[in-house]
Design a protein around this motif. Structure first.
Motif, PDB file in Angstrom:
ATOM      1  N   LEU A 185      88.581  42.378  96.730  1.00 48.63           N
ATOM      2  CA  LEU A 185      88.541  43.441  95.723  1.00 48.63           C
ATOM      3  C   LEU A 185      88.790  42.947  94.294  1.00 48.63           C
ATOM      4  N   GLY A 186      89.323  41.739  94.163  1.00 43.24           N
ATOM      5  CA  GLY A 186      89.658  41.239  92.832  1.00 43.24           C
ATOM      6  C   GLY A 186      88.484  41.182  91.880  1.00 43.24           C
ATOM      7  N   GLN A 187      87.295  40.893  92.405  1.00 42.93           N
ATOM      8  CA  GLN A 187      86.109  40.797  91.540  1.00 42.93           C
ATOM      9  C   GLN A 187      85.669  42.155  91.001  1.00 42.93           C
ATOM     10  N   TYR A 188      86.202  43.238  91.569  1.00 42.74           N
ATOM     11  CA  TYR A 188      85.829  44.576  91.128  1.00 42.74           C
ATOM     12  C   TYR A 188      86.906  45.239  90.270  1.00 42.74           C
ATOM     13  N   GLY A 189      87.862  44.451  89.802  1.00 46.65           N
ATOM     14  CA  GLY A 189      88.861  44.997  88.893  1.00 46.65           C
ATOM     15  C   GLY A 189      90.116  45.498  89.568  1.00 46.65           C
ATOM     16  N   PHE A 190      90.440  44.964  90.743  1.00 42.83           N
ATOM     17  CA  PHE A 190      91.671  45.350  91.435  1.00 42.83           C
ATOM     18  C   PHE A 190      92.721  44.261  91.283  1.00 42.83           C
ATOM     19  N   ILE A 191      93.977  44.677  91.119  1.00 45.59           N
ATOM     20  CA  ILE A 191      95.072  43.764  90.808  1.00 45.59           C
ATOM     21  C   ILE A 191      96.158  43.875  91.876  1.00 45.59           C
ATOM     22  N   ARG A 192      96.620  42.756  92.372  1.00 41.26           N
ATOM     23  CA  ARG A 192      97.764  42.721  93.304  1.00 41.26           C
ATOM     24  C   ARG A 192      99.032  42.829  92.455  1.00 41.26           C
TER      25      ARG A 192
END
Length: 247
Positions: A185-192
């Motif tokens: 999901l990181g490539q779609y603008g999601f942050i851990r």
């Protein structure tokens, strides 16, 4: 060719003119013409807004009188439709601007790269041409196809992950790992933001020292160990994706 009305608000006339010329060329690359007006102060732009609609304002942060952050907050309260893009060298003040819900940020020192990344998203948002992104999330026993634009955050509880969506009262449960989901999901603008949470950048309203506040008012914990990274990624996504990358 599409047409968008654009305001540039910067107290330095030479910079405003340079921005206007550069933006015109970048928009043209995406078959879009911009009708541009320049303003040397927030007050001057506010007066003009009473007479004319603007699709987007490229707004400096440091200006005499009402600065860009104070003005952006007021503008957002009065006008939900206009897209605010901050153009500034003051990266240290970016997080003060959350309340204005800006579309994104362009750093003056990295103008060409940031604007080239952000403007296609801005055009897509304005013209309704954004393609819906579907992502397949897999577990050992099942698979779900989700719309990225509708996913707000993922919560991990024991061995399961719970996916929370807009307009759905109950989350979807799946057995995976947060490490796999973070990578996907990181490539779609999601942050851990925490070992137990992954959050969509565009759904974040505010980042504090130990929590984030979502646009819908919910709060989630932020790991102090990850706080610097979370803020850096928020700035990165704000410069390169635009809020409507996932919204």
């Amino acid at each position: 060719m599409k047409l968008l009305t654009v305001a540039i608000c910067d107290d330095e006339k030479n910079i405003a003119m340079t921005l206007a010329g550069a933006l015109e060329k970048i928009f043209e690359q995406y078959d879009t013409r911009i009708e541009t007006e320049m303003f040397s102060s927030a007050d001057a732009f506010a007066r003009r807004l009473r007479e004319k609609h603007f699709d987007t304002v490229f707004l400096d942060i440091d200006m005499p009188g009402t600065d860009g952050i104070s003005f952006g907050k007021k503008l957002r309260e009065e006008n939900e439709d206009i897209d605010i893009v901050y153009v500034s060298g003051r990266e240290d003040r970016v997080f003060e601007a959350f309340a204005a819900h800006p579309f994104g940020f362009i750093r003056k020192g990295n103008f060409l790269q940031d604007s080239t990344d952000l403007i296609p998203q801005l055009i897509a948002s304005r013209t309704g041409e954004k393609n819906e992104t579907l992502v397949d999330i897999r577990s050992n026993t099942s698979i779900i196809s989700i719309k990225v634009s509708e996913l707000i955050y993922v919560e991990s509880i024991k061995d399961y992950q719970y996916f929370y969506f807009e307009n759905k009262t109950e989350p979807i449960r799946l057995r995976s790992t947060m490490e796999k989901l973070e990578a996907q999901l990181g490539q779609y603008g999601f942050i851990r933001i925490h070992k137990g949470y992954i959050v969509g950048y565009a759904h974040i309203r505010r980042i504090d020292d130990d929590s984030i506040t979502l646009v819908d008012g919910r709060t989630l914990p932020v790991s102090r160990r990850k706080l610097t990274e979370v803020r850096a990624k928020y700035l990165e996504f704000g410069s390169s994706l635009g809020k409507n990358m996932i919204r």
